[in-house]
Design a protein around this motif. Structure first.
Motif, short mmCIF file in Angstrom:
data_model
loop_
_atom_site.label_atom_id
_atom_site.label_comp_id
_atom_site.label_asym_id
_atom_site.label_seq_id
_atom_site.Cartn_x
_atom_site.Cartn_y
_atom_site.Cartn_z
N ALA A 43 0.83 -1.21 0.00
CA ALA A 43 0.00 0.00 0.00
C ALA A 43 0.86 1.26 0.00
O ALA A 43 0.59 2.21 -0.75
N GLU A 44 1.90 1.29 0.81
CA GLU A 44 2.77 2.47 0.87
C GLU A 44 3.58 2.62 -0.43
O GLU A 44 3.78 3.73 -0.92
N THR A 45 4.02 1.50 -1.00
CA THR A 45 4.73 1.55 -2.29
C THR A 45 3.81 2.11 -3.37
O THR A 45 4.22 2.97 -4.16
N ALA A 46 2.57 1.67 -3.38
CA ALA A 46 1.60 2.17 -4.37
C ALA A 46 1.37 3.67 -4.17
O ALA A 46 1.35 4.43 -5.15
N ARG A 47 1.22 4.09 -2.92
CA ARG A 47 0.98 5.51 -2.64
C ARG A 47 2.17 6.36 -3.05
O ARG A 47 2.02 7.39 -3.69
N LYS A 48 3.36 5.91 -2.72
CA LYS A 48 4.56 6.71 -2.96
C LYS A 48 4.99 6.74 -4.43
O LYS A 48 5.41 7.78 -4.92
N HIS A 49 4.88 5.62 -5.11
CA HIS A 49 5.46 5.52 -6.46
C HIS A 49 4.45 5.42 -7.60
O HIS A 49 4.83 5.59 -8.76
N PHE A 50 3.18 5.13 -7.29
CA PHE A 50 2.21 4.88 -8.36
C PHE A 50 0.92 5.69 -8.24
O PHE A 50 -0.04 5.42 -8.94
N HIS A 51 0.89 6.68 -7.35
CA HIS A 51 -0.30 7.49 -7.14
C HIS A 51 -0.77 8.08 -8.46
O HIS A 51 0.02 8.63 -9.23
N GLY A 52 -2.04 7.94 -8.75
CA GLY A 52 -2.64 8.50 -9.95
C GLY A 52 -2.46 7.68 -11.21
O GLY A 52 -3.03 8.01 -12.24
N GLN A 53 -1.69 6.61 -11.14
CA GLN A 53 -1.47 5.77 -12.32
C GLN A 53 -2.59 4.73 -12.45
O GLN A 53 -3.06 4.19 -11.46
N THR A 54 -2.96 4.48 -13.67
CA THR A 54 -3.98 3.46 -13.95
C THR A 54 -3.33 2.34 -14.77
O THR A 54 -2.19 2.47 -15.21
N GLY A 55 -4.08 1.26 -14.96
CA GLY A 55 -3.58 0.16 -15.77
C GLY A 55 -2.43 -0.58 -15.13
O GLY A 55 -1.46 -0.94 -15.79
N LEU A 56 -2.53 -0.81 -13.81
CA LEU A 56 -1.47 -1.49 -13.08
C LEU A 56 -1.88 -2.91 -12.69
O LEU A 56 -3.05 -3.16 -12.37
N PHE A 57 -0.89 -3.79 -12.68
CA PHE A 57 -1.07 -5.14 -12.13
C PHE A 57 -0.22 -5.25 -10.87
O PHE A 57 0.81 -4.59 -10.73
N LEU A 58 -0.67 -6.12 -9.98
CA LEU A 58 0.11 -6.49 -8.81
C LEU A 58 0.52 -7.95 -9.02
O LEU A 58 -0.32 -8.84 -9.07
N ILE A 59 1.82 -8.17 -9.19
CA ILE A 59 2.35 -9.49 -9.50
C ILE A 59 2.72 -10.17 -8.19
O ILE A 59 3.54 -9.65 -7.42
N GLU A 60 2.11 -11.31 -7.92
CA GLU A 60 2.35 -12.08 -6.70
C GLU A 60 3.36 -13.19 -7.02
O GLU A 60 3.15 -13.98 -7.94
N VAL A 61 4.45 -13.23 -6.25
CA VAL A 61 5.57 -14.11 -6.57
C VAL A 61 5.91 -14.99 -5.36
O VAL A 61 5.88 -14.53 -4.22
N ASP A 62 6.26 -16.23 -5.64
CA ASP A 62 6.75 -17.15 -4.62
C ASP A 62 8.21 -16.79 -4.33
O ASP A 62 9.10 -17.09 -5.14
N ALA A 63 8.45 -16.14 -3.21
CA ALA A 63 9.80 -15.69 -2.87
C ALA A 63 10.76 -16.86 -2.73
O ALA A 63 11.94 -16.75 -3.07
N ASP A 64 10.27 -17.99 -2.24
CA ASP A 64 11.14 -19.15 -2.02
C ASP A 64 11.69 -19.71 -3.34
O ASP A 64 12.75 -20.33 -3.36
N ALA A 65 11.00 -19.46 -4.44
CA ALA A 65 11.44 -19.97 -5.75
C ALA A 65 12.59 -19.15 -6.33
O ALA A 65 13.19 -19.56 -7.32
N LEU A 66 12.91 -18.01 -5.73
CA LEU A 66 13.93 -17.13 -6.29
C LEU A 66 15.33 -17.41 -5.76
O LEU A 66 16.31 -16.85 -6.26
N ASP A 67 15.43 -18.24 -4.75
CA ASP A 67 16.71 -18.69 -4.20
C ASP A 67 17.63 -17.53 -3.82
O ASP A 67 17.21 -16.54 -3.29
N GLN A 68 18.91 -17.69 -4.17
CA GLN A 68 19.95 -16.75 -3.75
C GLN A 68 19.90 -15.40 -4.45
O GLN A 68 20.54 -14.45 -4.01
#
Length: 114
Positions: A43-68
């Protein structure tokens, strides 16, 4: 499974799907890693960096799959943020959610898994 999140313009995400990999935004390229947020930071990232922008996706990622390649580093307010040093393999993506913009410029954030 730990989840992390990336706010991304829909057009950039559709291009990543065509290419089979997400290489990050211009800001990510400048910083040398792909910026992610935890569920509690979105929510804070959206407020700070994307306020007023439309056409956005929120990509949900499995952090454990990213390894090192995934590192937790201090950023805003000295909180630890997930940073991916490398490309995002689309196989680690769990879900792609619409981020609806409201008339006040803020976004409706869906309920997220930690």
């Amino acid at each position: 499974m730990r989840r992390i999140y990336k706010i991304c313009p829909a057009s950039a995400w559709r291009e990543a799907e065509r290419q089979g990999v997400y290489r990050g935004s211009t800001d990510d390229a400048r910083d040398g890693f792909i910026h992610f947020s935890t569920a509690s930071q979105v929510a804070e990232t959206a407020r700070k960096h994307f306020h007023g922008q439309t056409g956005l996706f929120l990509i949900e990622v499995d952090a454990d799959a990213l390894d090192q390649a995934l590192r937790w580093e201090p950023s805003r307010n000295d909180e630890l943020f997930p940073h991916l040093y490398g490309e995002l393999d689309l196989g680690a993506v769990v879900n792609v959610l619409d981020m609806r913009a409201r008339s006040d410029g803020y976004h409706d954030i869906p309920e997220l898994m930690p």
